[in-house]
Motif scaffolding. Structure first.
Motif, PDB file in Angstrom:
ATOM      1  N   TYR A   7       0.815  -1.205   0.000  1.00  0.00           N
ATOM      2  CA  TYR A   7       0.000   0.000   0.000  1.00  0.00           C
ATOM      3  C   TYR A   7       0.853   1.261   0.000  1.00  0.00           C
ATOM      4  CZ  TYR A   7      -3.969  -2.943   1.341  1.00  0.00           C
ATOM      5  OH  TYR A   7      -4.949  -3.904   1.355  1.00  0.00           O
ATOM      6  N   THR A   8       0.325   2.302  -0.637  1.00  0.00           N
ATOM      7  CA  THR A   8       0.796   3.652  -0.395  1.00  0.00           C
ATOM      8  C   THR A   8      -0.248   4.329   0.480  1.00  0.00           C
ATOM      9  OG1 THR A   8      -0.273   4.453  -2.423  1.00  0.00           O
ATOM     10  CG2 THR A   8       2.043   3.816  -2.560  1.00  0.00           C
ATOM     11  N   SER A   9       0.154   5.314   1.251  1.00  0.00           N
ATOM     12  CA  SER A   9      -0.750   5.911   2.216  1.00  0.00           C
ATOM     13  C   SER A   9      -0.790   7.418   2.091  1.00  0.00           C
ATOM     14  CB  SER A   9      -0.334   5.515   3.637  1.00  0.00           C
ATOM     15  OG  SER A   9       0.992   5.922   3.907  1.00  0.00           O
ATOM     16  N   VAL A  10      -1.962   7.974   2.370  1.00  0.00           N
ATOM     17  CA  VAL A  10      -2.165   9.418   2.343  1.00  0.00           C
ATOM     18  C   VAL A  10      -2.969   9.804   3.583  1.00  0.00           C
ATOM     19  CG1 VAL A  10      -3.213  11.363   1.132  1.00  0.00           C
ATOM     20  CG2 VAL A  10      -2.132   9.528  -0.174  1.00  0.00           C
ATOM     21  N   VAL A  11      -2.551  10.891   4.236  1.00  0.00           N
ATOM     22  CA  VAL A  11      -3.272  11.402   5.401  1.00  0.00           C
ATOM     23  C   VAL A  11      -3.828  12.777   5.077  1.00  0.00           C
ATOM     24  CG1 VAL A  11      -3.075  12.148   7.808  1.00  0.00           C
ATOM     25  CG2 VAL A  11      -1.833  10.127   7.020  1.00  0.00           C
ATOM     26  N   SER A  12      -5.094  12.990   5.407  1.00  0.00           N
ATOM     27  CA  SER A  12      -5.731  14.300   5.219  1.00  0.00           C
ATOM     28  C   SER A  12      -6.356  14.726   6.544  1.00  0.00           C
ATOM     29  CB  SER A  12      -6.819  14.227   4.148  1.00  0.00           C
ATOM     30  OG  SER A  12      -6.303  13.753   2.925  1.00  0.00           O
ATOM     31  N   LYS A  13      -5.972  15.901   7.027  1.00  0.00           N
ATOM     32  CA  LYS A  13      -6.642  16.432   8.209  1.00  0.00           C
ATOM     33  C   LYS A  13      -8.034  16.909   7.815  1.00  0.00           C
ATOM     34  CE  LYS A  13      -2.640  17.892  10.935  1.00  0.00           C
ATOM     35  NZ  LYS A  13      -1.995  19.025  11.637  1.00  0.00           N
ATOM     36  N   LEU A  14      -9.001  16.637   8.665  1.00  0.00           N
ATOM     37  CA  LEU A  14     -10.382  16.977   8.374  1.00  0.00           C
ATOM     38  C   LEU A  14     -10.762  18.296   9.029  1.00  0.00           C
ATOM     39  CD1 LEU A  14     -11.946  13.436   8.886  1.00  0.00           C
ATOM     40  CD2 LEU A  14     -11.088  14.469   6.777  1.00  0.00           C
ATOM     41  N   GLU A  15     -11.832  18.889   8.530  1.00  0.00           N
ATOM     42  CA  GLU A  15     -12.331  20.130   9.120  1.00  0.00           C
ATOM     43  C   GLU A  15     -12.741  19.875  10.569  1.00  0.00           C
ATOM     44  OE1 GLU A  15     -12.410  23.221   7.827  1.00  0.00           O
ATOM     45  OE2 GLU A  15     -11.276  22.349   6.151  1.00  0.00           O
ATOM     46  N   PRO A  16     -12.599  20.878  11.435  1.00  0.00           N
ATOM     47  CA  PRO A  16     -12.978  20.678  12.840  1.00  0.00           C
ATOM     48  C   PRO A  16     -14.411  20.179  12.975  1.00  0.00           C
ATOM     49  CG  PRO A  16     -11.826  22.763  12.559  1.00  0.00           C
ATOM     50  CD  PRO A  16     -12.077  22.232  11.182  1.00  0.00           C
ATOM     51  N   ALA A  17     -14.596  19.175  13.811  1.00  0.00           N
ATOM     52  CA  ALA A  17     -15.922  18.610  14.017  1.00  0.00           C
ATOM     53  C   ALA A  17     -16.803  19.604  14.765  1.00  0.00           C
ATOM     54  CB  ALA A  17     -15.818  17.307  14.802  1.00  0.00           C
ATOM     55  N   ALA A  18     -18.096  19.526  14.503  1.00  0.00           N
ATOM     56  CA  ALA A  18     -19.032  20.458  15.124  1.00  0.00           C
ATOM     57  C   ALA A  18     -19.341  20.102  16.563  1.00  0.00           C
ATOM     58  CB  ALA A  18     -20.319  20.501  14.308  1.00  0.00           C
ATOM     59  N   ASP A  19     -19.010  18.875  16.972  1.00  0.00           N
ATOM     60  CA  ASP A  19     -19.407  18.416  18.299  1.00  0.00           C
ATOM     61  C   ASP A  19     -18.297  18.506  19.331  1.00  0.00           C
ATOM     62  OD1 ASP A  19     -17.840  16.456  17.219  1.00  0.00           O
ATOM     63  OD2 ASP A  19     -19.129  14.788  17.817  1.00  0.00           O
ATOM     64  N   ILE A  20     -17.345  19.418  19.135  1.00  0.00           N
ATOM     65  CA  ILE A  20     -16.304  19.626  20.139  1.00  0.00           C
ATOM     66  C   ILE A  20     -16.953  20.188  21.402  1.00  0.00           C
ATOM     67  CG2 ILE A  20     -14.254  20.982  20.701  1.00  0.00           C
ATOM     68  CD1 ILE A  20     -13.487  20.882  17.777  1.00  0.00           C
ATOM     69  N   PRO A  21     -16.581  19.700  22.579  1.00  0.00           N
ATOM     70  CA  PRO A  21     -17.173  20.224  23.815  1.00  0.00           C
ATOM     71  C   PRO A  21     -17.002  21.735  23.926  1.00  0.00           C
ATOM     72  CG  PRO A  21     -15.906  18.250  24.269  1.00  0.00           C
ATOM     73  CD  PRO A  21     -15.622  18.613  22.841  1.00  0.00           C
ATOM     74  N   GLU A  22     -17.994  22.377  24.466  1.00  0.00           N
ATOM     75  CA  GLU A  22     -17.967  23.838  24.561  1.00  0.00           C
ATOM     76  C   GLU A  22     -16.750  24.322  25.346  1.00  0.00           C
ATOM     77  OE1 GLU A  22     -19.069  27.506  23.487  1.00  0.00           O
ATOM     78  OE2 GLU A  22     -20.128  25.667  22.878  1.00  0.00           O
ATOM     79  N   ASP A  23     -16.402  23.610  26.426  1.00  0.00           N
ATOM     80  CA  ASP A  23     -15.277  24.059  27.248  1.00  0.00           C
ATOM     81  C   ASP A  23     -13.919  23.787  26.605  1.00  0.00           C
ATOM     82  OD1 ASP A  23     -15.045  21.338  27.542  1.00  0.00           O
ATOM     83  OD2 ASP A  23     -15.226  21.310  29.717  1.00  0.00           O
ATOM     84  N   ALA A  24     -13.922  23.119  25.444  1.00  0.00           N
ATOM     85  CA  ALA A  24     -12.668  22.845  24.744  1.00  0.00           C
ATOM     86  C   ALA A  24     -12.449  23.760  23.543  1.00  0.00           C
ATOM     87  CB  ALA A  24     -12.636  21.388  24.274  1.00  0.00           C
ATOM     88  N   ARG A  25     -13.468  24.526  23.185  1.00  0.00           N
ATOM     89  CA  ARG A  25     -13.377  25.328  21.956  1.00  0.00           C
ATOM     90  C   ARG A  25     -12.287  26.394  22.018  1.00  0.00           C
ATOM     91  NH1 ARG A  25     -17.461  24.317  18.456  1.00  0.00           N
ATOM     92  NH2 ARG A  25     -19.197  23.063  19.270  1.00  0.00           N
ATOM     93  N   ALA A  26     -12.024  26.913  23.209  1.00  0.00           N
ATOM     94  CA  ALA A  26     -11.006  27.962  23.338  1.00  0.00           C
ATOM     95  C   ALA A  26      -9.615  27.388  23.587  1.00  0.00           C
ATOM     96  CB  ALA A  26     -11.386  28.901  24.474  1.00  0.00           C
ATOM     97  N   ASN A  27      -9.487  26.066  23.474  1.00  0.00           N
ATOM     98  CA  ASN A  27      -8.198  25.403  23.685  1.00  0.00           C
ATOM     99  C   ASN A  27      -7.561  25.780  25.026  1.00  0.00           C
ATOM    100  OD1 ASN A  27      -8.172  24.004  21.174  1.00  0.00           O
ATOM    101  ND2 ASN A  27      -7.529  25.894  20.153  1.00  0.00           N
ATOM    102  N   PRO A  28      -8.235  25.509  26.134  1.00  0.00           N
ATOM    103  CA  PRO A  28      -7.688  25.881  27.439  1.00  0.00           C
ATOM    104  C   PRO A  28      -6.428  25.126  27.828  1.00  0.00           C
ATOM    105  CG  PRO A  28      -9.611  24.477  27.711  1.00  0.00           C
ATOM    106  CD  PRO A  28      -9.540  24.816  26.256  1.00  0.00           C
ATOM    107  N   HIS A  29      -6.080  24.084  27.071  1.00  0.00           N
ATOM    108  CA  HIS A  29      -4.847  23.347  27.348  1.00  0.00           C
ATOM    109  C   HIS A  29      -3.630  23.978  26.702  1.00  0.00           C
ATOM    110  CE1 HIS A  29      -6.436  21.916  23.556  1.00  0.00           C
ATOM    111  NE2 HIS A  29      -5.327  21.260  23.285  1.00  0.00           N
ATOM    112  N   HIS A  30      -3.821  25.032  25.900  1.00  0.00           N
ATOM    113  CA  HIS A  30      -2.707  25.740  25.280  1.00  0.00           C
ATOM    114  C   HIS A  30      -2.189  26.832  26.218  1.00  0.00           C
ATOM    115  CE1 HIS A  30      -4.127  24.791  20.870  1.00  0.00           C
ATOM    116  NE2 HIS A  30      -3.899  23.712  21.601  1.00  0.00           N
ATOM    117  N   VAL A  31      -0.890  26.921  26.366  1.00  0.00           N
ATOM    118  CA  VAL A  31      -0.263  28.020  27.090  1.00  0.00           C
ATOM    119  C   VAL A  31       0.501  28.832  26.060  1.00  0.00           C
ATOM    120  CG1 VAL A  31       1.365  28.679  28.897  1.00  0.00           C
ATOM    121  CG2 VAL A  31      -0.058  26.636  29.178  1.00  0.00           C
ATOM    122  N   LYS A  32       0.106  30.087  25.895  1.00  0.00           N
ATOM    123  CA  LYS A  32       0.668  30.895  24.808  1.00  0.00           C
ATOM    124  C   LYS A  32       1.677  31.916  25.334  1.00  0.00           C
ATOM    125  CE  LYS A  32      -3.153  30.269  21.601  1.00  0.00           C
ATOM    126  NZ  LYS A  32      -4.100  30.930  20.674  1.00  0.00           N
ATOM    127  N   GLY A  33       2.650  32.221  24.464  1.00  0.00           N
ATOM    128  CA  GLY A  33       3.673  33.203  24.782  1.00  0.00           C
ATOM    129  C   GLY A  33       3.248  34.605  24.390  1.00  0.00           C
TER     130      GLY A  33
END
Length: 407
Positions: A7-33
Motif C-alpha cells: 500500500y501507499t498511504s495518504v493522510v488528510s486532516k479533516l475540518e474541525p468537528a461540530a461536536d467539540i465540547p464547549e469548554d474545549a473550543r477555546a483550547n484551554p490546554h494551550h499556554v501561549k507566549g
C-alpha cells in the motif's frame, strides 16, 4: 530491509468537528507566549490539581524523599510470574469479522482491523525506557517478540513523549522497515520526528480528526528486500480507510529537564470499517491527597474529589468503542502519582465514561516505575469491576504479554 507493504498511504486532516465540547473550543490546554504562539501545554481541569501540578524538580524531589523515607519501596520481582507467549501475528490481511489486539508489553498494542488496517500503539522494544540502555528501569518481563518479527504496519500512534511510550530507536526502525507507515503524534512532536528522519508524521491537537487512506498499488511479489513471504497479501483489499482522532487525557510530557509539557499528550481513537478502538495511552483521572493506609479513596470522605470530565466527553462524542486500551498501573504512592496515572479503580470509571464495550489493561507488567507490587494491578482491576457491579472477567481484562484477543 523494508517490510513488504503493498500500500501507499495518504493522510488528510479533516475540518474541525461540530461536536467539540464547549469548554474545549477555546483550547484551554494551550499556554501561549507573548507573540500568541503555543509555548507549552497544561491540564485544564481541577482533577489534575491546577496550579498544584508538579514541576520536574518537585516530582523528582518528592520521589527521592519518598524512597529515602521508606514510603516508596521498590517492588520485589524475584517471584514475578507474568506470562509471556509467542504472539500469533498475521501473515496476510485475510478478511475477518473480528478486531484482533495483541499486547506487546506496557502500553504497546498491535491491532488488526477487519478492514485489513494494522495499527501499532506506543511501540517501545528496548530493555530500558531511558535515554541510555545502561541505566534506569529494565524489563522484568521479556518482550513477546522483536520489532523485526512484526508484519507490515500501516499506522503508528504515539500518546506522548515519555520514554516508556516513545522510543527513538523503535520508531526509527519502524519507519525504516515500513516506508509507507504514517505516524500520528500530538502537537509539538512533529519536529522531533522529522529530526529523527521520519517524514510521514501528522501532528494533531485534541478533538482533531484525520483520514488515513491506504491504496493498493502493486502485487505482492517476492523482491530482494522483502521480509514478508511472497503473495501473502494477494487477497488484501484494494483500499483501506480509517479515521484517526486525537483526544484529551490528563498527563504530562517531556524527555529532558528543560522540555516539560512542550509537546501534547493525548489519547486516541481509531475507527476503520465498523470497528473502533480508544487508546488511553497514559492518563490520570483525579488527584487524591495523602490518606491513611487502607483507606478507600472512593469512599464518602473523598467522593467529591474532582474527576476529569474529558472521558465522559469522549464517550458522548466519539463512543461507543469496540475496544478500550486503558492504563491500570504505575499509581503508587497514590498521593504522588494519581493526577497523572490511573489506578484500576480510576480505570474502571474511565472505561464506563468512554463507553468502551470491552477493554484491556495496559501500562503494567513491564518496567518498575512506581511502588505497587507488579502483579497487583490485575487483582485490583477485578475488585474494581466487582465494586462497580460489572463482571470480574470477560469485559475489562488483562492478558499474557504476546497474547491476542478478538473483539
Amino acid at each position: 530491509m523494508a517490510a513488504s507493504s503493498i500500500y501507499t498511504s495518504v493522510v488528510s486532516k479533516l475540518e474541525p468537528a461540530a461536536d467539540i465540547p464547549e469548554d474545549a473550543r477555546a483550547n484551554p490546554h494551550h499556554v501561549k507566549g507573548h507573540h500568541g504562539n503555543i509555548v507549552k501545554f497544561k491540564n485544564p481541569h481541577p482533577s489534575a490539581g491546577g496550579d498544584l501540578t508538579d514541576s520536574v524538580v518537585s516530582m523528582v524531589g518528592k520521589i527521592l524523599w519518598s524512597k529515602l523515607s521508606g514510603n516508596m519501596p521498590t517492588p520485589d520481582i524475584s517471584n514475578t510470574k507474568i506470562p509471556v507467549v509467542t504472539p500469533d501475528l498475521p501473515t496476510s490481511r485475510a478478511a475477518s469479522s473480528a478486531l484482533r489486539a495483541t499486547w506487546l508489553g506496557h502500553a504497546c498494542y498491535f491491532v488488526e482491523f477487519p478492514t485489513g488496517l494494522r495499527v501499532l500503539f506506543d511501540p517501545v522494544f528496548e530493555d530500558r525506557c531511558m535515554p541510555v540502555q545502561w541505566a534506569g528501569p529494565k524489563r522484568y518481563s521479556p518482550p513477546a517478540c522483536a520489532l523485526t518479527d512484526l508484519p507490515p504496519v500501516d499506522a503508528v500512534v504515539i500518546s506522548h513523549s515519555h520514554y516508556d511510550h516513545l522510543s527513538h530507536t523503535s520508531v526509527q526502525e519502524l519507519a525504516k522497515r515500513n516506508p509507507e507507515a504514517q505516524f500520528f503524534v500530538g502537537l509539538g512532536l512533529e519536529k522531533w520526528f522529522r529530526a529523527s528522519g521520519i517524514d510521514n508524521v501528522t501532528e494533531m491537537d485534541w478533538w482533531q480528526d484525520a483520514e488515513l487512506v491506504l491504496q493498493k498499488t502493486k502485487p505482492a511479489a517476492a523482491t530482494a528486500d522483502t521480509t514478508t513471504p511472497p503473495a501473502t497479501e494477494a487477497s488484501a483489499p484494494d483500499t483501506i480507510t480509517a479515521r484517526i482522532t486525537c483526544l484529551p487525557c490528563q498527563h504530562s510530557s517531556g524527555r529532558t529537564a528543560t522540555d516539560r509539557d512542550t509537546t501534547l499528550w493525548a489519547s486516541w481513537a481509531v475507527k476503520s470499517g465498523s470497528k473502533s478502538v480508544w487508546f488511553g495511552g497514559d492518563t490520570g483521572y483525579r488527584r487524591v491527597p495523602k490518606v491513611p493506609a487502607e483507606t478507600d479513596d472512593y469512599g464518602p470522605s473523598y467522593s467529591a474529589l474532582p474527576r476529569c470530565p474529558q472521558f465522559a466527553q469522549i464517550g458522548e462524542r466519539r463512543g461507543p468503542f469496540d475496544l478500550g486500551l486503558i492504563p491500570i498501573g504505575a499509581y503508587a504512592p497514590r498521593w504522588l502519582f494519581s493526577w497523572m496515572h490511573a489506578n484500576p479503580y480510576d480505570a474502571v470509571e474511565i472505561f464506563k465514561e468512554t463507553r468502551c464495550n470491552k477493554a484491556m489493561g495496559i501500562h503494567w507488567g513491564t518496567w518498575i516505575l512506581t511502588s505497587e507490587e507488579v502483579e497487583e494491578p490485575p487483582r485490583l482491576l477485578r475488585e474494581a469491576m466487582k465494586a462497580s457491579g460489572l463482571p470480574e472477567t470477560g469485559v475489562f481484562d488483562v492478558c499474557a504479554v504476546g497474547e491476542t484477543r478478538e473483539f
